[in-house]
Design an enzyme around this catalytic site. Sequence first.
Site, PDB file in Angstrom:
ATOM      1  N   TYR A 279     -46.888  50.452  51.172  1.00  0.00           N
ATOM      2  CA  TYR A 279     -47.593  49.813  50.059  1.00  0.00           C
ATOM      3  C   TYR A 279     -48.617  48.824  50.599  1.00  0.00           C
ATOM      4  CZ  TYR A 279     -48.587  46.389  46.445  1.00  0.00           C
ATOM      5  OH  TYR A 279     -49.239  45.518  45.597  1.00  0.00           O
TER       6      TYR A 279
ATOM      7  N   LYS B  73     -40.926  46.815  34.951  1.00  0.00           N
ATOM      8  CA  LYS B  73     -40.974  46.959  36.409  1.00  0.00           C
ATOM      9  C   LYS B  73     -39.592  47.103  37.046  1.00  0.00           C
ATOM     10  CE  LYS B  73     -43.893  44.316  38.669  1.00  0.00           C
ATOM     11  NZ  LYS B  73     -44.770  45.301  39.343  1.00  0.00           N
TER      12      LYS B  73
END
EC number: 5.1.3.20
Length: 330
Positions: free
Chosen positions: A139, A177
């Site tokens: 990421y 999330k």
Amino acid sequence: MTLIVTGAAGFIGANIVKALNERGETRIIAVDNLTRADKFKNLVDCEIDDYLDKTEFVERFARGDFGKVRAVFHEGACSDTMETDGRYMMDNNFRYSRAVLDACLAQGTQFLYASSAAIYGGSSRFVEAREFEAPLNVYGYSKFLFDQVIRRVMPSAKSQIAGFRYFNVYGPRESHKGRMASVAFHNFNQFRAEGKVKLFGEYNGYGPGEQTRDFVSVEDVAKVNLHFFDHPQKSGIFNLGTGRAQPFNDIATTVVNTLRALEGQPALTLAEQVEQGLVEYVPFPDALRGKYQCFTQADQTTLRAAGYDAPFLTVQEGVDRYVRWLFGQL
């Protein structure tokens, strides 16, 4: 004039849409992937002009289907730092972002985008310079690689490019999330479910709950984005954090005391909360040893030099507001 927000149904994207609405901006094209359908709730109280799936957006934008677009707020990305599918991450965060950037440059559209403090990895300094950038996961690498592209194209760009390295963001519209939601969100839910908040104990020279982060309210994140939107002559890559490192203990005590205040109970010190079992420390997990950042703190020099001079909310201010908002959603 039309505005576009990618990741519009996500955490930061939805807050930017709401902040634009509060300024009277409603000609907004929202772009997202609603495979996770419950994200739509983030836009229920927002005004938008149109919605597009991310798969059809780039081609239509590059073709000029939307006429003159003043700005794109590019917040769409996979932000799961535990994601191990590197091909998916690079396609979603790097290739897709390059396509949006290219379309903006071709049309003279302001491009404001989400970078990440994950780029710094294990660094002990958080300055927007190559020597401090060493991402620890794919990421962070996807964000790092895109920032490198930005550095190459920015000198010749004829329109604004502004990237924001978000630190630990918390606030409304993040419930979708799951495990990647903020510590404040999880502390709130844990305290309501169990009557206590659990934090990591001692690790790497930091006392129980004393590991620190630069926790920044999504209110401030939206304000910074809109400030640069209002100043299209300002381009660059900027840290977006408070410039303060505060311990997890501050998050926990603020969550507990705000919930107590909502029930008419007095505030307690950290020591009192620990003594009463409202805050509990658990052994640091072996799985995280050597992979855990005990300290982050945004260097704000570049941001302040670019003219952003507003104060940032402290954890005590921002988390108090957030907990009251969460409580109001029950």
